[in-house]
Design a protein around this motif. Sequence first.
Motif, PDB file in Angstrom:
ATOM      1  N   SER A  96     -12.703  -1.953 -14.722  1.00 13.16           N
ATOM      2  CA  SER A  96     -11.763  -3.063 -14.581  1.00 13.16           C
ATOM      3  C   SER A  96     -11.664  -3.520 -13.127  1.00 13.16           C
ATOM      4  O   SER A  96     -11.930  -2.762 -12.198  1.00 13.16           O
ATOM      5  N   GLU A  97     -11.255  -4.757 -12.954  1.00 12.08           N
ATOM      6  CA  GLU A  97     -11.090  -5.309 -11.611  1.00 12.08           C
ATOM      7  C   GLU A  97     -10.070  -4.494 -10.812  1.00 12.08           C
ATOM      8  O   GLU A  97     -10.244  -4.289  -9.612  1.00 12.08           O
ATOM      9  N   ALA A  98      -9.022  -4.017 -11.466  1.00 10.50           N
ATOM     10  CA  ALA A  98      -7.992  -3.221 -10.773  1.00 10.50           C
ATOM     11  C   ALA A  98      -8.582  -1.934 -10.202  1.00 10.50           C
ATOM     12  O   ALA A  98      -8.278  -1.553  -9.060  1.00 10.50           O
ATOM     13  N   VAL A  99      -9.418  -1.265 -10.976  1.00  9.59           N
ATOM     14  CA  VAL A  99     -10.050  -0.027 -10.504  1.00  9.59           C
ATOM     15  C   VAL A  99     -11.010  -0.349  -9.357  1.00  9.59           C
ATOM     16  O   VAL A  99     -11.021   0.349  -8.335  1.00  9.59           O
ATOM     17  N   GLN A 100     -11.793  -1.401  -9.506  1.00  9.49           N
ATOM     18  CA  GLN A 100     -12.719  -1.792  -8.446  1.00  9.49           C
ATOM     19  C   GLN A 100     -11.970  -2.083  -7.151  1.00  9.49           C
ATOM     20  O   GLN A 100     -12.387  -1.643  -6.077  1.00  9.49           O
ATOM     21  N   GLN A 101     -10.870  -2.797  -7.234  1.00 15.57           N
ATOM     22  CA  GLN A 101     -10.092  -3.128  -6.041  1.00 15.57           C
ATOM     23  C   GLN A 101      -9.494  -1.877  -5.402  1.00 15.57           C
ATOM     24  O   GLN A 101      -9.431  -1.770  -4.176  1.00 15.57           O
ATOM     25  N   ASN A 102      -9.059  -0.939  -6.225  1.00 16.62           N
ATOM     26  CA  ASN A 102      -8.502   0.315  -5.711  1.00 16.62           C
ATOM     27  C   ASN A 102      -9.550   1.073  -4.890  1.00 16.62           C
ATOM     28  O   ASN A 102      -9.273   1.546  -3.783  1.00 16.62           O
TER      29      ASN A 102
END
Length: 106
Positions: free
Chosen positions: A38-44
């Motif tokens: 997910s984009e959220a995991v990638q950003q983290n």
Amino acid sequence: NFDAGIAFHIQPRRQLASRKIPRQLVLTSKQASLTELSEAVQQNVKQMLALSPGVRLRWLGDADCQAYIREHFDEELVRIFEDEVRGSFRGDICRACVLSREGGFY
């Protein structure tokens, strides 16, 4: 029995002081690439790397983990990895293998 067949080797302080932990972050996932998450995991992950200059990301998907264990460890550990159904345990096995050979953190 505490040792359970594990041998511990104590090194003199001067040798330990000269050793450094590699600046390698080892992450594992069922997915072959961080971009599949997910984009959220990638950003983290991207934010953590931005806050940690010089840290190299080492990403291993399930197939990468299996290949790494097969190349560097015995068939018993390969079988244990392959037979494990919980992804979190598979990740633990893989990270422990990489960290034991190469060092780093997760």
